[in-house]
Design a protein around this motif. Structure first.
Motif, PDB file in Angstrom:
ATOM      1  N   GLU A 356       0.826  -1.205   0.000  1.00  0.00           N
ATOM      2  CA  GLU A 356       0.000   0.000   0.000  1.00  0.00           C
ATOM      3  C   GLU A 356       0.864   1.259   0.000  1.00  0.00           C
ATOM      4  O   GLU A 356       1.961   1.277   0.567  1.00  0.00           O
ATOM      5  N   SER A 358       0.137   5.493   0.642  1.00  0.00           N
ATOM      6  CA  SER A 358      -0.836   6.509   1.036  1.00  0.00           C
ATOM      7  C   SER A 358      -0.321   7.912   0.735  1.00  0.00           C
ATOM      8  O   SER A 358       0.900   8.129   0.665  1.00  0.00           O
ATOM      9  N   THR A 375      -3.935   4.711  -1.559  1.00  0.00           N
ATOM     10  CA  THR A 375      -5.021   5.054  -0.626  1.00  0.00           C
ATOM     11  C   THR A 375      -4.939   6.523  -0.228  1.00  0.00           C
ATOM     12  O   THR A 375      -3.849   7.102  -0.136  1.00  0.00           O
ATOM     13  N   ASN A 390      -9.034   4.417  -2.967  1.00  0.00           N
ATOM     14  CA  ASN A 390      -8.606   3.050  -2.634  1.00  0.00           C
ATOM     15  C   ASN A 390      -8.450   2.334  -3.965  1.00  0.00           C
ATOM     16  O   ASN A 390      -9.354   1.659  -4.447  1.00  0.00           O
TER      17      ASN A 390
END
Length: 439
Positions: A356, A358, A375, A390
């Motif tokens: 992930e 961000s 994200t 997302n």
């Protein structure tokens, strides 16, 4: 738990089988010892299934002890010869401590100075957490063979194997690659033959036809370093079994297997390795093919049961390797946000790897994965129209659409990428156009 499941679990836990491969085939237990010897027996024919647990366990352990004493080396099926000079005599009958691994490069250590006549030999381990530069801190010597398998060096001492540190070769005028090449020559000489040979035995594991390297003892996996020899092995195996691709499996510290791409029992074989994935002896038990330029991990057609089993094995080992790498990198200095490797399934049930990124991460480092999930939380302020994000997308597509956000980390191995910033709205729109609907 049924009787055979108990017998298998108890045998795997036996102290004399901690580095053996233990499998079950209907009502048989099959054991491959680390010196290449094998034996099998039927626990149900010798043990009362209704006896108290302690009695059953005692009898099973005694049967295993007898089996180890009487085990025989399987039939030699191949003798791959490398023409060279006569090898010196070498005795490798000593019991060795093979528990040493290529551990943390920053771990405290005090390497014992080996005797000057000690041979340096190659060892093969999973990549774990290495940086190409050891940044002035001492480190065990290693070279990458693949993205996830390492070639190290070790002193072959009478009662142990001692990994070589950079500090121990800092006065050596040779490059590390030269020392590794010479260690491979030493490995060839350790077979004790007039000519340098590789001895291979054939056995049956859960129905699969499996070749295994038989010597030198405790260094069977080290042949994975010897690309020249492994190419010759592959060519001769291919000549004998012309319809199949030979697949090399660096299974454990003392086991290098060769299996065949068209074997109908290949899935069952890798299920055995999957069941023993938590063993301290496990290295990286995935199938590889060999070519002149090195090793390639072999991947079957997607959607098959074999692809599912190998996908599970692959992601579990890589997740462990990357977790160790992140732990190590966190001690080296400031890398920004250090992202981990995670496994998950798509809607079509395909198992993939993800990481992930961000908008609050700013800058940092991500592992090489199938997907990146971008994200962002929605803005809490009405005057800031940013919507929540997302967005999972294939990693190679993300690097194509947003190239300025990525830079390959040439120092990290296994592979990582530097990431800086977050895609703007226009770039996010382009990423959405390429997003995978199966996620």
């Amino acid at each position: 738990m049924d009787f055979m499941a108990w017998a298998l679990q108890t045998a795997i836990a036996h102290p004399d089988l901690h580095d053996a491969l233990v499998t079950s085939d209907e009502d048989w237990l099959d054991i491959l010892l680390n010196d290449g010897r094998t034996f099998r027996f039927r626990p149900g024919a010798l043990i009362n299934e209704n006896a108290p647990l302690d009695q059953r366990t005692d009898i099973l352990n005694r049967l295993i002890t007898i089996g180890i004493a009487q085990a025989e080396t399987p039939k030699i099926e191949a003798d791959i010869v490398k023409d060279s000079q006569p090898a010196p005599e070498h005795s490798d009958s000593k019991v060795r401590d093979v528990g040493l691994d290529l551990l943390s490069s920053t771990a405290a250590h005090d390497p014992v100075t080996p005797p000057p006549e000690a041979n340096i030999v190659p060892i093969v381990r999973s990549a774990d957490y290495y940086l190409r530069s050891h940044r002035e801190a001492d480190s065990m010597v290693y070279l990458p063979l693949t993205d996830f398998v390492a070639a190290g060096l070790a002193y072959d001492l009478p009662q142990t194997i001692q990994p070589v540190y950079y500090s121990q070769i800092e006065d050596d005028v040779r490059e590390v690659g030269e020392i590794l090449a010479e260690s491979v020559v030493t490995l060839r000489q350790m077979t004790g033959a007039i000519r340098h040979t590789v001895e291979i035995g054939m056995m049956d594991i859960v129905g699969a036809r499996v070749l295994t390297f038989l010597q030198p003892a405790n260094y069977e996996l080290s042949w994975f370093c010897d690309l020249d020899m492994m190419q010759q092995v592959a060519e001769q195996i291919s000549a004998q079994f012309s319809d199949d691709i030979p697949l090399f499996v660096p299974a454990s510290r003392t086991k290098l297997f060769v299996v065949f791409s068209e074997d109908p029992h290949l899935t069952e074989f890798f299920k055995v390795l999957l069941a023993q994935r938590d063993s301290n002896e496990a290295v990286y038990p995935l199938p590889h093919t060999v070519a002149a330029d090195g090793w390639r991990e072999w991947v079957p057609f997607p959607g098959s049961e074999l692809a599912e089993v190998l996908g599970t094995l692959r992601n579990q080992f890589r997740e462990s390797i990357y977790a160790a790498q992140v732990k190590e990198m966190s001690t080296w200095g400031e890398f920004g946000a250090l992202k981990t490797f995670t496994s998950r399934r798509l809607r079509n049930n395909e198992r993939v790897s993800t990481t992930e990124w961000s908008d609050i991460d700013k800058y940092g480092s991500i592992p090489l994965t199938d997907y990146i999930i971008f994200t962002r939380a929605a803005s809490p302020h009405p005057w800031e129209p940013e919507q929540a994000v997302n967005l999972p997308i294939r990693s190679h597509i993300a690097r194509e659409v947003w190239p300025e956000g990525f830079e390959k980390d040439e120092n990290a191995w296994p592979p990582r990428w530097y990431v800086k910033g977050f895609p703007n709205e226009q770039q996010l729109d382009k990423l959405r156009e390429s997003a995978d609907r199966e996620f």
